[in-house]
Design an enzyme around this catalytic site. Sequence first.
Site, PDB file in Angstrom:
ATOM      1  N   ASP A 151       0.828  -1.207   0.000  1.00  0.00           N
ATOM      2  CA  ASP A 151       0.000   0.000   0.000  1.00  0.00           C
ATOM      3  C   ASP A 151       0.864   1.261   0.000  1.00  0.00           C
ATOM      4  O   ASP A 151       0.552   2.243  -0.659  1.00  0.00           O
ATOM      5  CB  ASP A 151      -0.915   0.018   1.235  1.00  0.00           C
ATOM      6  CG  ASP A 151      -2.014  -1.038   1.109  1.00  0.00           C
ATOM      7  OD1 ASP A 151      -2.223  -1.536  -0.022  1.00  0.00           O
ATOM      8  OD2 ASP A 151      -2.631  -1.378   2.139  1.00  0.00           O
ATOM      9  N   CYS A 152       1.976   1.214   0.755  1.00  0.00           N
ATOM     10  CA  CYS A 152       2.824   2.399   0.850  1.00  0.00           C
ATOM     11  C   CYS A 152       3.939   2.426  -0.188  1.00  0.00           C
ATOM     12  O   CYS A 152       4.548   3.467  -0.429  1.00  0.00           O
ATOM     13  CB  CYS A 152       3.378   2.542   2.271  1.00  0.00           C
ATOM     14  SG  CYS A 152       4.045   1.014   2.938  1.00  0.00           S
ATOM     15  N   TYR A 153       4.251   1.273  -0.773  1.00  0.00           N
ATOM     16  CA  TYR A 153       5.273   1.201  -1.842  1.00  0.00           C
ATOM     17  C   TYR A 153       4.644   0.473  -3.033  1.00  0.00           C
ATOM     18  O   TYR A 153       4.931  -0.699  -3.277  1.00  0.00           O
ATOM     19  CB  TYR A 153       6.508   0.447  -1.363  1.00  0.00           C
ATOM     20  CG  TYR A 153       7.355   1.201  -0.359  1.00  0.00           C
ATOM     21  CD1 TYR A 153       8.456   1.950  -0.779  1.00  0.00           C
ATOM     22  CD2 TYR A 153       7.062   1.153   1.007  1.00  0.00           C
ATOM     23  CE1 TYR A 153       9.235   2.638   0.146  1.00  0.00           C
ATOM     24  CE2 TYR A 153       7.835   1.843   1.924  1.00  0.00           C
ATOM     25  CZ  TYR A 153       8.918   2.578   1.482  1.00  0.00           C
ATOM     26  OH  TYR A 153       9.691   3.251   2.385  1.00  0.00           O
TER      27      TYR A 153
END
Lengths: 135, 307
Positions: free
Chosen positions: B139-141
């Site tokens: 989700d963040c990368y």
Amino acid sequence: MAKKRLVLTFPPSLVNTPVTYHLVKDYDLVVNILRARVTPEEEGKLVIDLEGEKDKLEKGVKYLSELGVHIQPLARDVTWNEENCTHCTACITICPTEALSVDKDTRKVSFDKEKCIACELCIPACPYQAMVILI
Amino acid sequence: MAKTIKEINEKIRKGEVVVVTAEEMIDIVEEKGAKKASQEVDVVTTGTFGPMCSSGMYINVGHAKPRIKIGGGKCYLNNVPTYAGWAAVDIYLGCTALPDDDPRNAVHPGAFKYGGGHVIQEFVAGKDILLEAEAYGTDCYPRKKLKVWINIKDVNEAVLFNPRNCYQNYNIAVNLSEKTIYTYMGILKPRLGNANYCSAGQLSPLLNDPYYETLGIGTKIFLGGGIGYVAWQGTQHNPTAKRKENGVPCGGAGTLAVIGDLKQMSPEWLRGTTMTGYGVTLTVGIGVPIPILDEEIARYTYRGERQ
């Protein structure tokens, strides 16, 4: 007596011509074959030392040239890339003719083109890809 | 009277320090004796330049947009695989790494023309290097693929970190068999046809301080053409190896782990190296200063023998 170290390249049409025989019989030359790669129907390569009287040597080389053999001095095909050399001496004991040698005082490696017979043994021995032989 | 490192540093600041090479020191001790030499000479410089396989670099390549978590994925530099088991954009490239498609020794002896050591040399030389990474995406990368040219001047950090360098001494390699063998000590001809060694001899750092009295964690050294530091003992460090009377070990013995900022190093002293039939490595230049604190250390830098 004069001497030449040459790289001869034969076109396929000349692969069956006994060139060294004629150099010996017709021009009285001492022929020392240092390397040969002759494949019928393909190109042939010969690295040779030719030794004899100056005019006979010249005539012999002319004979080769007229036959259609491509001739060039060996020195042009062998390069010691000093920039890559770290003078590690890994090549010194591998070189059979002492073309590559080390100075006992400075421990630096040097290369004598005249002694090189283009055997290519130094190529795998050099860790820094400092020797380039294009034959 | 014995000197302290503090006093030597003070002399360096004042420009009064006396520095000689390990080679010059031999003549000085021979001529003046160890005691006088220890009073006159402040520092002996030592050095070595040889293939050292436990070498490599780690780099932080910075974050792409959108971000990619290379950590846990795969990452290649010029087709050579790197270690990608750290955080998102920290990768380590060991000098013996080979492209996945290198034929290795499938046709013996393998040529090993290009690998990690060569990538490091080119990177230090300022050449652009192709980075290719694959990740699983989070989700963040979210990014899953990255293909980009990187340059040493653009990455956040580039650090040379070598877990084992600078072997104190080393065995000589010979071959008693009937056929040529291809080793990490070079090509060895059959029936004792040649003998290869790898030591800087009288210039070698750890031979000049055989009991490691003046160097340790944090010692500032010459590394790869720039400044580096001793980080730790090297792997396989063995201070208890058998020694001769003058302290010189009869086998490998001591090693150093070294570290330094790759950005100020030079390709002249970090050379990608090919050992036919064996693999790829890195030839590393290392220099260690030995402070001559007392007569005993002066004697160690002399050893009473010309090597």
